[in-house]
Design a protein around this motif. Sequence first.
Motif, PDB file in Angstrom:
ATOM      1  N   LYS A  44       8.037  -8.912  -5.783  1.00  0.00           N
ATOM      2  CA  LYS A  44       7.767  -9.359  -4.412  1.00  0.00           C
ATOM      3  C   LYS A  44       6.549  -8.667  -3.808  1.00  0.00           C
ATOM      4  N   GLY A  45       6.231  -7.478  -4.280  1.00  0.00           N
ATOM      5  CA  GLY A  45       5.068  -6.723  -3.807  1.00  0.00           C
ATOM      6  C   GLY A  45       3.966  -6.737  -4.844  1.00  0.00           C
ATOM      7  N   ASP A  46       3.346  -5.566  -5.060  1.00  0.00           N
ATOM      8  CA  ASP A  46       2.252  -5.418  -6.019  1.00  0.00           C
ATOM      9  C   ASP A  46       2.791  -4.996  -7.379  1.00  0.00           C
ATOM     10  N   TYR A  47       2.087  -5.419  -8.429  1.00  0.00           N
ATOM     11  CA  TYR A  47       2.293  -4.874  -9.776  1.00  0.00           C
ATOM     12  C   TYR A  47       1.073  -4.037 -10.077  1.00  0.00           C
ATOM     13  N   ARG A  48       1.286  -2.737 -10.304  1.00  0.00           N
ATOM     14  CA  ARG A  48       0.184  -1.834 -10.596  1.00  0.00           C
ATOM     15  C   ARG A  48       0.423  -1.172 -11.941  1.00  0.00           C
ATOM     16  N   LEU A  49      -0.435  -1.490 -12.898  1.00  0.00           N
ATOM     17  CA  LEU A  49      -0.429  -0.779 -14.172  1.00  0.00           C
ATOM     18  C   LEU A  49      -1.321   0.437 -13.963  1.00  0.00           C
ATOM     19  N   GLN A  50      -0.790   1.350 -13.170  1.00  0.00           N
ATOM     20  CA  GLN A  50      -1.473   2.566 -12.749  1.00  0.00           C
ATOM     21  C   GLN A  50      -0.429   3.660 -12.514  1.00  0.00           C
ATOM     22  N   THR A  51      -0.906   4.869 -12.327  1.00  0.00           N
ATOM     23  CA  THR A  51      -0.061   5.991 -11.930  1.00  0.00           C
ATOM     24  C   THR A  51      -0.272   6.245 -10.445  1.00  0.00           C
ATOM     25  N   GLU A  52       0.818   6.372  -9.711  1.00  0.00           N
ATOM     26  CA  GLU A  52       0.755   6.595  -8.268  1.00  0.00           C
ATOM     27  C   GLU A  52       0.983   8.067  -7.964  1.00  0.00           C
ATOM     28  N   LYS A  53       0.195   8.594  -7.043  1.00  0.00           N
ATOM     29  CA  LYS A  53       0.390   9.961  -6.564  1.00  0.00           C
ATOM     30  C   LYS A  53       0.531   9.906  -5.057  1.00  0.00           C
ATOM     31  N   LYS A  54       1.633  10.458  -4.544  1.00  0.00           N
ATOM     32  CA  LYS A  54       1.848  10.516  -3.099  1.00  0.00           C
ATOM     33  C   LYS A  54       1.322  11.850  -2.587  1.00  0.00           C
ATOM     34  N   LEU A  55       0.423  11.778  -1.629  1.00  0.00           N
ATOM     35  CA  LEU A  55      -0.176  12.989  -1.067  1.00  0.00           C
ATOM     36  C   LEU A  55       0.688  13.519   0.074  1.00  0.00           C
TER      37      LEU A  55
END
Length: 175
Positions: free
Chosen positions: A58-69
């Motif tokens: 329903k949202g985004d598909y990210r073939l990435q690594t997420e970092k929360k600051l």
Amino acid sequence: LSDTYFSSNIVLNDNRTVGNLYLTGGTLNLNGYTLTVKGNLIHSGGTLTINGGRLNVKGDYRLQTEKKLEDGTRTYSYSKGYLIMRNEADYMLVEGNYVVQSYSYLIELNNVACLNAGVIEIKGDFTQKYYTATYGSSFGFVSKGTHKVKLSGTGVQNISFDTPGNSYFNILEID
């Protein structure tokens, strides 16, 4: 729904719905079933095998690594994940944006194209982000065989390839 984290091998044996999904390792095999992600799918590692199933994001598909600051913002960097679509029945619907930035997003895995069949339908933007491996190679988005990318948004959809020399759609349908 709460956030769901998958980091080991999982084979679905029924349809499932989750909130945000974080795939960090192992293999998630849809095994002919439907997985609905009510939020975003962040695919930082491991292998997502559609295998005759359906993935609804329903949202985004990210073939990435997420970092929360600390301030609550998020940054993204490259992924070590694979997306495998090799069955004609494989189907992925991304209602948000589709972003790929992976050094593992190779043309082939075990000598077979990763994106060789099935359909990725995107309602938002498509973005292939640049990544240069430590040994100097950059990888992109490559689909082969009968694999199709379908753009079906109701407004303007942007397509961006940071490495157009080694990134391409095999079949592109604009609806």
